[in-house]
Design an enzyme around this catalytic site. Structure first.
Site, short mmCIF file in Angstrom:
data_model
loop_
_atom_site.label_atom_id
_atom_site.label_comp_id
_atom_site.label_asym_id
_atom_site.label_seq_id
_atom_site.Cartn_x
_atom_site.Cartn_y
_atom_site.Cartn_z
CB ALA A 72 -76.29 -12.05 -29.32
CG ASP A 122 -68.25 -9.83 -29.92
OD1 ASP A 122 -67.37 -10.46 -29.28
OD2 ASP A 122 -68.27 -9.83 -31.16
N GLY A 146 -74.76 -3.92 -36.30
CA GLY A 146 -73.48 -4.17 -35.65
C GLY A 146 -73.60 -4.33 -34.15
O1 PMV Z 1 -67.47 -4.41 -35.21
P1 PMV Z 1 -67.79 -4.80 -33.81
O2 PMV Z 1 -68.91 -4.02 -33.23
O3 PMV Z 1 -67.97 -6.26 -33.67
O4 PMV Z 1 -66.53 -4.36 -32.91
C1 PMV Z 1 -65.23 -4.77 -33.19
C2 PMV Z 1 -64.32 -4.31 -32.10
C3 PMV Z 1 -62.85 -4.65 -32.34
O5 PMV Z 1 -62.13 -4.20 -31.19
C4 PMV Z 1 -62.33 -3.89 -33.54
C5 PMV Z 1 -62.61 -6.12 -32.56
C6 PMV Z 1 -62.76 -6.97 -31.31
O6 PMV Z 1 -63.10 -8.15 -31.46
O7 PMV Z 1 -62.53 -6.49 -30.20
#
Ligand code: PMV
Length: 325
Positions: A115, A156, A109
């Site tokens: 990336a 991300d 995760g």
């Molecule tokens: O599951 P991950 O690590 O990609 O994190 C998601 C984080 C959320 O806030 C739930 C969704 C987002 O895109 O911000």
């Protein structure tokens, strides 16, 4: 030999603010030194050929004028839609061979999809020798992520583009770098793969059922992010730990934690961590804990005793870059 260009982008961990960020609150994300690498060269024909050995894809072929097939395996969808969006933006069309390599398995995760998307856009821009800036890389990459998975704040993508530690607001409305000293962070993997869109939908259901309560929770998370930013800059680790615990309680009340996450979080606190929380959507993936240096190994052992895997990652990694081959 035809010209090859390689670019790489880091993965990420969410420090504070997950889920609330989807509803307009800020969050804090750190880039981790686990990178995705993308190499681009001409394929010499009208096709896009993708190899992604870590996800068992060898020479996946798509016609260049028909990119983004939604039946393509997930591991190649982000690359193929990124190429499509890049070609549309620049109004070009060339056959390409793309190879992706990863420092880390996608199951952690760490944001391998964003990336790989960011590294693909960067490699393509180098390949056609265009000067694309980081804002443009973010916009094209974020569009790609939304095209493929429909939901996401883009935090991300921002971590993959800029690296370091970022105070972020959805869609890139704010991407401010936070300067801070090295964080005494432990990362524990639950062994369970979480599905982000499912958890985002779960929170949307929670919101539909009780808007008032959910807004209150999001407001509290928003305040934690502001306080977390301040504590981070000042190096107040005890305070950061407390804020992590509060953030975790709020995430639990949204129903996104899991028994495995709860076990690892509890174990690390019992072993003396200042605080701990899940990182990301929840449901599995990783938890993080902040810990005084002298207690690091006992907290790590406690996490492992509960079935977690302690991952050796450094944070504040550099953002997207081209690599010398
Ligand atoms: O599951 P991950 O690590 O990609 O994190 C998601 C984080 C959320 O806030 C739930 C969704 C987002 O895109 O911000």
């Amino acid at each position: 030999m035809s010209r090859q260009v390689t670019a790489s982008a880091p993965g990420k961990l969410m420090l504070f603010g997950e889920h609330a960020v989807v509803y307009g609150k800020p969050c804090i994300v750190v880039a981790v030194d686990q990178r995705m690498r993308v190499t681009v060269e001409s394929s010499g024909d009208g096709n896009l050929k993708i190899s992604a050995p870590e996800v068992n894809v060898a020479d996946y072929v798509e016609k260049i004028d028909n990119l983004g097939d939604d039946k393509a395996p997930k591991g190649v969808r982000f690359v193929s839609v990124a190429v499509k969006n890049f070609f549309n933006f620049y109004n070009i069309n060339i056959g390409l061979r793309v190879e992706t390599r990863s420092d880390f398995p996608s199951k952690y995760g760490f944001g391998s999809s964003s990336a790989v998307t960011v590294a693909t856009i960067k490699a393509l821009s180098q390949f056609i020798r265009s000067k694309v800036n980081n804002d443009q890389i973010f916009n094209l990459s974020y569009k790609t992520v939304l095209d493929v998975q429909g939901v996401g704040s883009g935090f991300d993508v921002a971590a993959a583009v800029w690296g370091g530690t970022i105070y972020f607001v959805k869609g890139g409305k704010m991407t401010e770098t936070i300067e801070h000293s090295v964080l005494p962070l432990i990362v524990g993997y639950t062994g369970i793969k979480a599905d982000t869109p499912t958890l985002v939908r779960r929170v949307a259901g929670f919101y539909r059922r009780d808007k008032k309560l959910t807004d209150k929770i999001f407001d509290s998370i928003g305040r934690i992010v502001e306080e977390g930013r301040d504590a981070l800059v000042k190096g107040k680790y005890k305070r950061l730990g407390l804020l992590m615990n509060k953030n975790q309680e709020l995430l639990q009340s949204l129903g996104v934690s899991s028994p495995e996450l709860n076990r690892l979080i509890k174990a690390s606190k019992v072993a003396g961590a200042y605080g701990a929380k899940l990182s990301g959507a929840g449901g599995g993936d990783c938890m993080i804990a902040i810990v005084a240096p002298e207690l690091r190994s006992s907290v790590e052992r406690a996490i492992e005793k509960e079935g977690g895997v302690v991952l050796d990652v450094a944070i504040q990694a550099e953002g997207v870059r081209t690599e010398k081959i």
